[in-house]
Write a protein that holds these residues in place. Structure first.
Motif, short mmCIF file in Angstrom:
data_model
loop_
_atom_site.label_atom_id
_atom_site.label_comp_id
_atom_site.label_asym_id
_atom_site.label_seq_id
_atom_site.Cartn_x
_atom_site.Cartn_y
_atom_site.Cartn_z
N LEU A 127 -6.16 -31.13 -37.50
CA LEU A 127 -6.93 -32.25 -38.67
C LEU A 127 -7.57 -32.66 -39.26
CD1 LEU A 127 -7.71 -31.11 -34.88
CD2 LEU A 127 -7.57 -33.68 -34.78
N TYR A 130 -10.66 -35.20 -40.86
CA TYR A 130 -11.42 -36.35 -40.75
C TYR A 130 -12.18 -36.93 -42.16
CZ TYR A 130 -11.67 -35.45 -35.48
OH TYR A 130 -11.07 -35.19 -34.18
N PHE A 135 -13.39 -33.57 -43.34
CA PHE A 135 -12.90 -31.96 -43.64
C PHE A 135 -11.75 -31.84 -42.40
CE2 PHE A 135 -17.77 -30.60 -43.01
CZ PHE A 135 -18.10 -32.24 -42.62
N LYS A 181 -11.64 -25.49 -28.29
CA LYS A 181 -12.45 -26.11 -29.23
C LYS A 181 -12.06 -26.13 -30.80
CE LYS A 181 -14.38 -21.65 -31.15
NZ LYS A 181 -15.41 -21.00 -30.88
N LEU A 182 -12.25 -27.54 -31.54
CA LEU A 182 -12.08 -27.58 -32.73
C LEU A 182 -12.89 -26.83 -33.52
CD1 LEU A 182 -11.90 -31.79 -33.32
CD2 LEU A 182 -10.19 -29.94 -32.95
N PHE A 205 -13.89 -26.16 -38.08
CA PHE A 205 -13.43 -27.40 -38.94
C PHE A 205 -14.02 -26.43 -40.33
CE2 PHE A 205 -14.22 -31.37 -37.60
CZ PHE A 205 -14.37 -31.76 -36.53
N GLN A 234 -15.70 -26.62 -44.31
CA GLN A 234 -17.08 -26.52 -44.88
C GLN A 234 -16.79 -28.04 -45.39
OE1 GLN A 234 -18.88 -24.12 -43.14
NE2 GLN A 234 -20.03 -23.65 -44.82
#
Lengths: 112, 116
Positions: B34, B36, B89, B103-104, B106, B108
């Motif tokens: 994904l 964001y 992100f 869990k995602l 991410f 940095q």
């Protein structure tokens, strides 16, 4: 449909205190995840709750805990606060934990 | 152990040009990715996602490309607009049928600045 809400938005605490943050997910969403965002570490996963049960957990000490209520609202608690706990705490909800997660605006916690 | 990496902390692009944001991952078990976007004082906003069974997904000005063999994904924004200036992100997870997504994880983040 209302988005994810978090309260409070800002919080200042002193070392050694404890704090409780609240998150209300999007209506119908049953999964709530918590993340910590700091400048140096980016977004770090804390834990995920689904149907009042903790389903996933990140690598944080036991001082960080959470719970989820029957209406899917979730709270996160941090005990014995340390200076390093200063961060933006983000909550995200999704229908079932899969797919995209929708984030709230976050709670900015400052520990002095 | 940084399983998802965005090696460029910042990127500056001229308005109207293409912005390309890159992301690398190390865990071959990740199967859902994904992007964001995050403005200051707001939570991240979901942009676009891609499953590992695809190599491209498009949504308006945003296209995500996935190269599984290289463990690399990229986000293309074209044409870039001033409102696209934000921190981006990428995130990855491994979905299971029984338990839903894990869990995602991410990256940095990359700060994108669109210059007029």
């Amino acid at each position: 449909k209302a988005g994810v809400t978090q309260t409070p938005r800002y919080l200042i605490k002193t070392r050694g205190q404890q704090v409780t943050l609240s998150c209300s997910p999007i209506s119908g969403h049953r999964s709530v995840s918590w993340y910590q965002q700091t400048p140096g570490q980016g977004l770090q996963f804390l834990f995920e709750y689904f149907s009042e049960t903790q389903r996933n957990k990140g690598n944080f000490p036991g001082r960080f805990s959470g719970r989820q209520f029957s209406n899917s609202r979730s709270e996160m608690n941090v005990s014995t606060l340390e200076l390093g706990d200063s961060a933006l705490y983000l909550c995200a909800s999704s229908l079932d934990g899969g797919g995209e997660q929708y984030f709230g605006p976050g709670t900015r916690l400052t520990v002095t | 152990d940084q399983q998802v990496k965005q090696n460029s902390p910042s990127l500056s692009v001229q308005e109207g040009r293409i912005s390309i944001l890159n992301c690398d991952y190390t865990n071959s078990m990740f199967d859902y990715f994904l992007w964001y976007k995050k403005y200051p004082a707001e939570g991240p906003t979901f942009l676009i996602s891609i499953s590992s069974i695809k190599d491209k997904n498009e949504d308006g000005r945003f296209t995500v490309f996935l190269n599984k063999s290289a463990k690399h994904l990229s986000l293309h924004i074209v044409p870039s607009q001033p409102g696209d200036s934000a921190v981006y992100f990428c995130a990855a997870s491994r979905r299971t049928i029984i338990q839903g997504a894990q869990k995602l994880v991410f990256g940095q983040g990359t700060r994108l600045t669109i210059n007029p």
